[in-house]
Every structure is written in structure tokens, then in C-alpha cells.
Design an enzyme around this catalytic site. Structure first.
Site, PDB file in Angstrom:
ATOM      1  N   GLU A 113      27.100 -47.263  13.090  1.00 40.42           N
ATOM      2  CA  GLU A 113      28.326 -47.550  13.829  1.00 40.42           C
ATOM      3  C   GLU A 113      28.389 -48.941  14.434  1.00 40.42           C
ATOM      4  O   GLU A 113      29.473 -49.498  14.592  1.00 40.42           O
ATOM      5  CB  GLU A 113      28.505 -46.501  14.938  1.00 40.42           C
ATOM      6  N   SER A 386      33.636  16.524  41.501  1.00 36.97           N
ATOM      7  CA  SER A 386      32.630  16.944  42.482  1.00 36.97           C
ATOM      8  C   SER A 386      31.597  15.871  42.800  1.00 36.97           C
ATOM      9  O   SER A 386      30.842  16.023  43.764  1.00 36.97           O
ATOM     10  CB  SER A 386      31.914  18.204  41.981  1.00 36.97           C
TER      11      SER A 386
END
Length: 646
Positions: A113, A386
Site C-alpha cells: 500500500e 402449588s
């Protein structure tokens, strides 16, 4: 030795005149003409930049670049540090410092690059000249001539639209950036910012995706292949076209060889290295979505969506991935078993909590997260039946007026209920007469629970539930002791866990700790227990619930150690439960249907849920020492409070 020194020492002498070799190779100019044109081109570029600078006064202030924080992926781990999932928006990124990036990759990227990175001040006139010639010959844009600094400012500040004005803006900003940041910092930011394909931003996530390793461990061959991706990541991706990726790798390696940054032997070894690819990881689903989705939702509530998707948080959960997987497989197995027993389209939810910390150790929100991510542990409000009764009896014990041996009449009774009479009845439509509270709870008798609830005050029962963290809407109706409300399995498990810790409570949580990407602590859920219940009453309800398992409706949950628990079955068999504890673990399991229809006639928590609980707990407690619950005699019984009102 710094990278800049290494690169500069390895550069060939020809680089002291960057344009020379390029122009000689294309055969257009030589000698003095070459020098004149270079000087003219450089002057035009420099003069143009100065002249155009006036037009770009409104460019971003580059000094803010020092404080820029790129979007980072948030990672969620189990209690042992195993990665569960990464959460991110567009950018899947994990920022790493320059010294944690392989020198191979740094050199490969620079060679590909910007090989003059350490020689220019943000703009490379020679590079611009070379690009201009290539583009002129090609009749279109083939090269950009951008330096790494220019690419960085484009990614950070500018749009990606090709335009002359943007290139000028890039150049101006690049020059400014080079005045405020070191070369090393620019390179570090670039490598962490650049897009590498498949939703990977930055070298660390890219290295993990392409080669299943950290960026600091990349070989020369892998580095060259990654560097070749930058210009067109998806096109040159080895996942898309490995041959094309290797061609680009060769181009990068040849450039490095030409620059004398590697020797022939290194070149040959890199070319011949077998590339072992990883797998695309961005947007990969979690293996345990019930856990990670719940964690993500809590994080978003606390910190906001942007902070979670972009903040790079490191989240340690309270679950062990292997333990969670065991819980999920247990639920899948029993889903099929219950279907074979006639419970078609059943759903099962399981949540296990450590009573000592209130850390959630397993959370399974349904039988198949792929079919439905609706989390029945945290989002489904179902009647507990319950299994609500222990809250009633605890309230009675905490009043100081009742003990497990207190007699209660299991006989017919009616109470005014608006314009009618409410007459509770037992599951088997029978009555047992005078029985102790211990027997009433163990056999899950409804009438005694209602009578005790009325005796201590329904509002007192509601207050107990609120203290235990049950925040579902409740009305002080006579039927409340039978579980005539909607609760979540998490609420029930947390409440029972508080009993199992003798009244000491911490908020139930899936999150142990959260830090930002720099290691700063954002959230620390180290348990800070508070005593919220009476210890004697808590130990007493545990003692009675042990009888419910040994001799009552919970016998199917008997294992090789003391268990305190309670079954739950609602009217018309729409919801069936079992919540049980040992001193080290409390687990709640619910079975029902999402459409709230009857499961099958005769379905009960004692008959169909206790075997699931038992199976899970035998696996969960393998290797865990057997412990006994503390007896009520270890604590002081509360003194009766006079004038108890409803």
C-alpha cells in the site's frame, strides 16, 4: 528496533529517488528530462494543494483524531473465558496495539500500500505521478496514489466517492495528521481501521476469520495474503477464490522481495506454505442464544444500544458453556419424552441459580432456540400453582405464631368473593381433617394453604413475594395462596434460592463482570448479599419442603442428597412445575404450552416435572460434595407480632 528503522534499513538505494525506476521501466523518459518532469509534477502537486487549501477551510479538525475510538465488537464469554458470541453492528472489530501485530503483516501492508510510508509527510508526489500515468494509459481509474495516511483520513473523515476534490481533501488532511501523530500511531490506527472483507474491520478480527489466529501470530505467507485483500477484499478473499487470493499473495511477496524486505528463501517458504483457512465469523449465531440474548438485552438497558454494538465491551457471564450445553440437551431429551407421553407441542423452561451468589448457572428458555427465541424463563408469566404455597407458609413462620407442627383444619370452608362465595377444594376433592402444616405442604393440600393465608393476612403474603423479588401484579384475593398470579421461572427460582440461603439475597444475574476494551470495569456484579428474610423462618420452610420431597408430592425428585422443593400444578393442567434446592444449587423447571391450553388430563408437576429436575440435578451435581441444610434450631425463632391484620 522500531518498524521504521527496520524498513528504512531494508529499503534498496533506488528508493532515494522514488520515481526513477518506474519511469525507466515504462520507457518514456530518461536523464535530465526525467528530473525536469519530476520537479514539475511535484511543484504542480504542491502548488495545487496550497492553492486549494483555502477552499477546504471547513475540513474536520484532525486533532480530534487523537480521541477517536473506532467501533469495536462486544464479546460475551462464559465464566471460564470461553467465547460465546460477538455482538456488533456493521463493523466487526477488535482493536489491538501495534506491538500485538505481526511484523510480517506490517511489512506486507506497507509493501503493498505505501512502501515510502516512512519517507513522506502524508502525501507521496511520486506515488500520485505513478498513479496518474497508469490511469492515463488505462483510460480510467486503476490506481489512487493514496498513502496509508490518506487512506486513514478517508476512512475516518471523508466519503468513499471518487472525486478530485475528495483526493485533495485527503491530501490536506493527511499532511495535517502527520503533524499531530507519529508514524507508528498512524500505522496502528490504519491497521485497526481498514476493512478486510466479510464484515471484518481491523487486523485482529480479520486474522481470526481468515486464519483462526491472532494478528501477532501471522506468518509471512498469511500476512501477504491478507495485505493483498485491502484493495478489493471480497473479490480477493480466499473464501471466495483461493487461487486469486494466492495470485495477490504472490504479487505482494514479489514486491517485498524487490524492496529487499525479505530474501529469496523467505519468499519461497511463504509461497509454498500451506494456507489453513478459518471460517467467516461475523454475524455467527450464538450456540447459547437464550443466555447471550438475555445478556445483550440487559447490557442495552444499562448502557444503550450503541455502546453495546460499538463499545468493545468484554462481558463475563455467570454460566459455564459446558454446563449450559448439558442443561439444553437435557431439556431437548425430555421434550421428546413428554411428547411420547401425550404432551404434544410442550415447552420447557429451566433456570438454575447458585443460592450463595444468586449467579445464574444455566438458563434454557425453551426446547429449541432456532424455532423460537422467546425466552420463557424471563418473559413467560405463568401461574405457579402449588409451588406458590411456600411463600404463604414462610409468611406464617416469620410471624412467630406458626411452626411446622401447628395444626390446620383441612375441612370445607367458604369465603365471600364479590357477590359470590369462594370455596377452595383440594386436588382430589377430599378432606383430611386436622393435619400439621408440615403434612399440608408435603401433600400440597389447597384448603389449608388458603386458611393459613387468610390467618396471616394476604397482604403480608404479597409483601413476602415483593421482598423475594416477585414483581408480577398481585391482588389480595382469597385464592392467591393457590398461585392465582402470573410469574416467571426466574422469579420463582430466585425466590427459592433466597430460602436456600437462609434469607440472604443478591439480585439474580447472568453477568458477572463487564469491562471496556481497555480493561476499565464498567459493571461488577460481585455478590453483595443482604438479609431480607427471617433466617429461622427460611430454615423452617426448607425443612418442611424436604418433607415434601421425601414423603409428599415431590418424591420423584429424590436424589443422593437432601432436597427441599415443591411441585406445582394449575387448574386444567395448563402449567406444571417443580422448584427444588440443594444448598449449592436451586433449579426451577416449568412445562406448559405457549397457547396456554391443557397439556394432558392428569398432568402434574410431581408426575412429569420431577423426573426432569432429577435428571438435570444428578448431572449438575456430579462431583459436588453432599451438604445438609442448616436446621431451624441453628437460628432464633421470631417472637409473635400482635394484632396481625389482613
Amino acid at each position: 528496533m522500531s518498524l521504521s528503522n527496520t524498513v528504512e534499513q531494508q529499503q534498496p538505494e533506488i528508493q532515494t529517488s522514488p520515481n526513477f525506476e518506474f519511469w525507466r521501466q515504462v520507457g518514456l523518459i530518461t536523464g535530465g528530462t526525467l528530473f525536469s518532469i519530476i520537479m514539475l509534477a511535484s511543484s504542480l502537486v504542491a502548488g495545487g494543494l496550497v492553492g486549494l487549501a483555502i477552499s477546504f477551510r471547513n475540513l474536520p479538525e484532525v486533532r480530534q483524531i487523537r480521541n477517536l475510538s473506532p467501533a469495536e465488537t462486544t464479546y460475551i464469554y462464559d465464566i471460564k473465558g470461553k467465547l460465546l458470541v460477538g455482538i456488533h453492528g456493521e463493523a466487526n472489530r477488535k482493536v489491538v496495539p501495534l506491538d500485538k501485530i505481526s511484523p510480517n503483516l506490517k511489512r506486507a501492508v506497507l509493501a503493498s500500500e505505501d512502501s515510502y510510508f516512512y519517507n513522506h509527510h502524508g502525501v507521496d508526489p511520486g506515488g500520485i505521478g505513478r498513479a496518474a500515468l497508469v490511469n492515463w494509459i488505462a483510460g480510467g481509474v486503476k490506481e489512487g496514489g493514496s498513502t496509508i495516511t490518506m487512506q486513514l483520513v478517508k476512512n475516518l473523515f471523508l466519503s468513499h466517492k471518487r472525486a478530485f476534490t475528495r483526493k485533495v481533501a485527503e491530501a490536506i488532511l493527511a499532511i495535517r495528521v502527520e503533524q499531530v501523530l507519529s508514524k507508528e500511531r498512524i500505522l496502528e490506527m490504519y491497521l485497526n481501521e481498514v476493512y478486510w472483507g466479510h464484515n471484518n474491520y481491523g487486523v485482529e478480527t480479520a486474522a481470526g476469520t481468515y486464519f483462526d489466529k491472532s494478528a501477532e501470530n501471522l506468518t509471512l505467507g498469511e500476512s501477504a495474503m491478507m495485505a493483498g485483500l485491502i484493495q478489493a477484499p471480497e473479490q480477493f478473499s480466499p473464501f471466495v477464490n483461493l487461487n486469486l487470493a494466492k495470485q495477490k499473495q504472490k504479487v505482494v511477496l514479489e514486491r517485498m522481495l524487490k524492496l529487499k524486505w525479505i530474501n529469496r528463501q523467505e519468499y519461497d517458504n511463504a509461497i509454498n506454505q500451506e494456507i489453513k483457512l478459518g471460517k467467516i465469523k461475523s454475524f455467527q449465531p450464538s450456540k447459547h442464544p437464550y443466555v447471550t440474548n438475555t445478556v445483550a438485552q440487559e447490557l442495552i438497558q444499562k448502557f444503550g444500544r450503541d455502546a453495546v454494538l460499538k463499545g468493545g465491551m468484554q462481558v463475563q457471564t455467570t454460566v459455564d458453556a459446558d454446563f449450559q450445553a448439558m442443561a439444553e440437551s437435557t431439556i431437548k431429551k425430555w421434550h421428546k419424552t413428554l411428547e411420547s407421553q401425550g404432551l404434544n407441542k410442550n415447552q420447557i423452561a429451566l433456570v438454575a441459580i447458585d443460592p450463595r451468589t444468586h449467579f445464574i448457572k444455566a438458563l434454557v428458555g425453551g426446547v429449541d432456540s432456532k424455532a423460537s427465541e422467546f425466552n420463557r424463563v424471563t418473559q413467560a408469566f405463568r401461574q405457579p400453582g402449588s409451588s406458590f404455597k411456600p411463600f404463604v407458609y414462610y409468611t406464617a413462620f416469620a410471624s412467630g405464631k406458626f411452626t411446622p407442627d401447628t395444626t390446620v383444619l383441612d375441612t370445607p370452608v367458604s369465603y365471600p368473593d364479590n357477590d359470590t362465595q369462594y370455596s377452595p377444594r383440594n386436588y382430589d376433592n377430599s378432606f383430611k381433617g386436622a393435619i400439621p402444616i408440615r403434612t399440608a405442604l408435603a401433600l400440597s393440600r389447597n384448603v389449608p394453604a388458603v386458611k393459613i393465608g387468610k390467618a396471616v393476612g394476604i397482604n403480608k403474603v404479597i409483601a413476602t413475594c415483593r421482598t423475594l423479588g416477585i414483581m408480577s401484579p398481585m391482588e389480595p384475593v382469597t385464592s392467591l395462596p393457590l398461585g392465582a398470579i402470573g410469574v416467571t421461572p426466574l422469579e420463582m427460582a430466585s425466590a427459592y434460592a433466597t430460602f436456600a440461603n437462609y434469607g440472604w439475597q443478591s439480585p439474580p444475574t447472568l453477568i458477572a463482570r463487564v469491562t471496556d476494551s481497555s480493561g476499565n470495569v464498567l459493571l461488577d456484579n460481585t455478590p453483595k448479599p443482604r438479609l431480607v428474610l427471617d433466617p429461622w423462618a427460611s430454615a423452617t420452610i426448607l425443612d418442611v419442603m424436604q418433607t415434601a420431597v421425601k414423603q409428599g408430592t415431590g418424591r420423584g425428585a429424590i436424589i443422593d442428597r437432601p432436597v427441599a422443593g415443591k411441585t406445582g400444578t394449575t387448574s386444567s393442567e395448563k402449567d406444571i412445575w417443580f422448584i427444588g434446592s440443594v444448598p449449592q444449587l436451586t433449579t426451577a423447571i416449568w412445562v406448559g404450552r405457549d397457547n396456554n391450553t391443557q397439556l394432558v388430563r392428569g398432568a402434574t408437576g410431581g408426575g412429569m416435572v420431577t423426573p426432569i429436575w432429577r435428571d438435570f440435578m444428578l448431572k449438575a451435581l456430579k462431583g459436588v460434595p453432599i451438604e445438609n441444610f442448616k436446621t431451624p434450631s441453628k437460628f432464633s425463632r421470631p417472637k409473635p407480632i400482635k394484632n396481625t391484620k389482613n
